[in-house]
Design a protein around this motif. Sequence first.
Motif, PDB file in Angstrom:
ATOM      1  N   CYS A  62     -32.127 -11.421 -17.663  1.00  0.00           N
ATOM      2  CA  CYS A  62     -33.207 -12.274 -18.368  1.00  0.00           C
ATOM      3  C   CYS A  62     -34.126 -12.635 -17.567  1.00  0.00           C
ATOM      4  O   CYS A  62     -35.538 -12.749 -17.619  1.00  0.00           O
ATOM      5  CB  CYS A  62     -32.834 -13.207 -19.435  1.00  0.00           C
ATOM      6  SG  CYS A  62     -31.438 -12.290 -21.048  1.00  0.00           S
ATOM      7  N   ALA A  63     -33.886 -13.407 -16.574  1.00  0.00           N
ATOM      8  CA  ALA A  63     -34.512 -14.271 -14.841  1.00  0.00           C
ATOM      9  C   ALA A  63     -35.478 -12.266 -15.032  1.00  0.00           C
ATOM     10  O   ALA A  63     -37.077 -12.939 -14.719  1.00  0.00           O
ATOM     11  CB  ALA A  63     -34.090 -14.320 -14.442  1.00  0.00           C
ATOM     12  N   GLY A  64     -34.991 -11.660 -14.592  1.00  0.00           N
ATOM     13  CA  GLY A  64     -35.532 -10.451 -13.726  1.00  0.00           C
ATOM     14  C   GLY A  64     -36.731 -10.093 -14.913  1.00  0.00           C
ATOM     15  O   GLY A  64     -37.466  -9.504 -14.998  1.00  0.00           O
ATOM     16  N   ASP A  67     -39.825 -12.176 -15.966  1.00  0.00           N
ATOM     17  CA  ASP A  67     -39.720 -13.212 -14.533  1.00  0.00           C
ATOM     18  C   ASP A  67     -41.141 -13.670 -13.886  1.00  0.00           C
ATOM     19  O   ASP A  67     -41.590 -14.390 -13.771  1.00  0.00           O
ATOM     20  CB  ASP A  67     -40.563 -11.717 -13.447  1.00  0.00           C
ATOM     21  CG  ASP A  67     -41.428 -10.379 -13.552  1.00  0.00           C
ATOM     22  OD1 ASP A  67     -41.780  -9.898 -14.432  1.00  0.00           O
ATOM     23  OD2 ASP A  67     -41.822 -10.133 -12.556  1.00  0.00           O
ATOM     24  N   SER A  69     -41.783 -15.814 -15.848  1.00  0.00           N
ATOM     25  CA  SER A  69     -41.678 -17.024 -17.530  1.00  0.00           C
ATOM     26  C   SER A  69     -41.306 -18.404 -17.172  1.00  0.00           C
ATOM     27  O   SER A  69     -40.708 -18.438 -15.415  1.00  0.00           O
ATOM     28  CB  SER A  69     -40.659 -16.585 -18.744  1.00  0.00           C
ATOM     29  OG  SER A  69     -39.413 -16.367 -17.575  1.00  0.00           O
ATOM     30  N   ASN A  72     -37.343 -17.512 -15.705  1.00  0.00           N
ATOM     31  CA  ASN A  72     -37.175 -17.646 -14.657  1.00  0.00           C
ATOM     32  C   ASN A  72     -37.257 -18.464 -13.745  1.00  0.00           C
ATOM     33  O   ASN A  72     -36.511 -18.596 -12.960  1.00  0.00           O
ATOM     34  CB  ASN A  72     -38.343 -15.866 -14.431  1.00  0.00           C
ATOM     35  CG  ASN A  72     -37.631 -15.411 -13.293  1.00  0.00           C
ATOM     36  OD1 ASN A  72     -37.194 -14.981 -12.324  1.00  0.00           O
ATOM     37  ND2 ASN A  72     -39.210 -15.797 -12.325  1.00  0.00           N
ATOM     38  N   THR A  73     -37.862 -18.963 -13.925  1.00  0.00           N
ATOM     39  CA  THR A  73     -38.511 -20.425 -12.581  1.00  0.00           C
ATOM     40  C   THR A  73     -37.037 -21.545 -11.980  1.00  0.00           C
ATOM     41  O   THR A  73     -37.143 -21.394 -11.374  1.00  0.00           O
ATOM     42  CB  THR A  73     -40.110 -20.596 -13.184  1.00  0.00           C
ATOM     43  OG1 THR A  73     -41.244 -19.883 -13.197  1.00  0.00           O
ATOM     44  CG2 THR A  73     -40.021 -22.262 -11.633  1.00  0.00           C
ATOM     45  N   MET A  76     -33.813 -19.740 -11.594  1.00  0.00           N
ATOM     46  CA  MET A  76     -33.337 -19.666 -10.341  1.00  0.00           C
ATOM     47  C   MET A  76     -34.059 -21.297  -8.823  1.00  0.00           C
ATOM     48  O   MET A  76     -33.684 -20.506  -7.957  1.00  0.00           O
ATOM     49  CB  MET A  76     -35.563 -18.301  -9.729  1.00  0.00           C
ATOM     50  CG  MET A  76     -34.986 -17.213  -9.790  1.00  0.00           C
ATOM     51  SD  MET A  76     -33.211 -16.121  -9.891  1.00  0.00           S
ATOM     52  CE  MET A  76     -32.489 -16.172 -11.215  1.00  0.00           C
ATOM     53  N   ARG A 119     -28.212 -14.065  -9.273  1.00  0.00           N
ATOM     54  CA  ARG A 119     -29.508 -13.176  -8.242  1.00  0.00           C
ATOM     55  C   ARG A 119     -29.701 -12.176  -7.999  1.00  0.00           C
ATOM     56  O   ARG A 119     -31.109 -10.807  -7.766  1.00  0.00           O
ATOM     57  CB  ARG A 119     -29.551 -13.953  -6.604  1.00  0.00           C
ATOM     58  CG  ARG A 119     -29.742 -15.679  -6.958  1.00  0.00           C
ATOM     59  CD  ARG A 119     -30.096 -16.311  -5.556  1.00  0.00           C
ATOM     60  NE  ARG A 119     -31.220 -15.756  -4.857  1.00  0.00           N
ATOM     61  CZ  ARG A 119     -32.964 -15.454  -5.450  1.00  0.00           C
ATOM     62  NH1 ARG A 119     -32.881 -16.691  -5.895  1.00  0.00           N
ATOM     63  NH2 ARG A 119     -33.113 -15.310  -4.560  1.00  0.00           N
ATOM     64  N   ARG A 122     -30.373 -10.292 -11.057  1.00  0.00           N
ATOM     65  CA  ARG A 122     -32.006 -10.465 -11.294  1.00  0.00           C
ATOM     66  C   ARG A 122     -32.895  -9.039 -10.038  1.00  0.00           C
ATOM     67  O   ARG A 122     -33.673  -8.828 -11.044  1.00  0.00           O
ATOM     68  CB  ARG A 122     -32.529 -11.995 -10.895  1.00  0.00           C
ATOM     69  CG  ARG A 122     -34.215 -11.953 -10.681  1.00  0.00           C
ATOM     70  CD  ARG A 122     -34.271 -13.328 -10.702  1.00  0.00           C
ATOM     71  NE  ARG A 122     -35.595 -13.763 -10.275  1.00  0.00           N
ATOM     72  CZ  ARG A 122     -37.044 -13.406  -9.358  1.00  0.00           C
ATOM     73  NH1 ARG A 122     -36.198 -13.575  -8.267  1.00  0.00           N
ATOM     74  NH2 ARG A 122     -37.923 -13.666  -9.125  1.00  0.00           N
TER      75      ARG A 122
END
Length: 200
Positions: A62-64, A67, A69, A72-73, A76, A119, A122
Amino acid sequence: YDPLVTAAGQQFQPPSLTHPFGTDQFGRDILSRTIFGGRTSLAVAGLSVGIAALVGFPLGLCAGFFDKSLLNTALMRLTDMMLAFPPILLAMVVVAILGPGSRSVTVSIAIVSIPPLARLARAAMLTQKGSDYATATRTIGASDRYIIFRSILPNCLPPILVQVALAAGTAILLEAALSFLGLGTQPPTPSWGSMLYDAR
């Protein structure tokens, strides 16, 4: 032999046909304890990596996918913060909070294993997201969930499966290290780490 049964007068027997690995300070067969300790160590490692994969991979995917949004920040930066600590130290902190035992070791190893898996997921998502098949799936009006889990995830699986295998090996080492320090599986249950401590 039963790995928990003590035998008076059989302490510290050398390797023989009766006891191929010898006996320990309580007269217990070391080969039996090694086999049963492997079951404990492998169960903790498998369960913890399974939990980490169920949490880490969806978060990373979802974070990838999103990316640019805030999700994501935030994810990570959180994983960067967790990766800044040595895994054994972070696992010891979690076990110290939860108390010693197999359950807390499983939770601590799962927590330590989530950031690398997230990670990697992502990175795999960022690689696959701009491909032609993902663009085509988005063009025909597929939902984000469908694109992430039905279209892109199967193409991300090879590196993810390799990482799961590597994480399982690391989890076995972490479980043994925590048991060696007295924070993992508690006696008299056999564990590779506690057996190494007894042998020392």
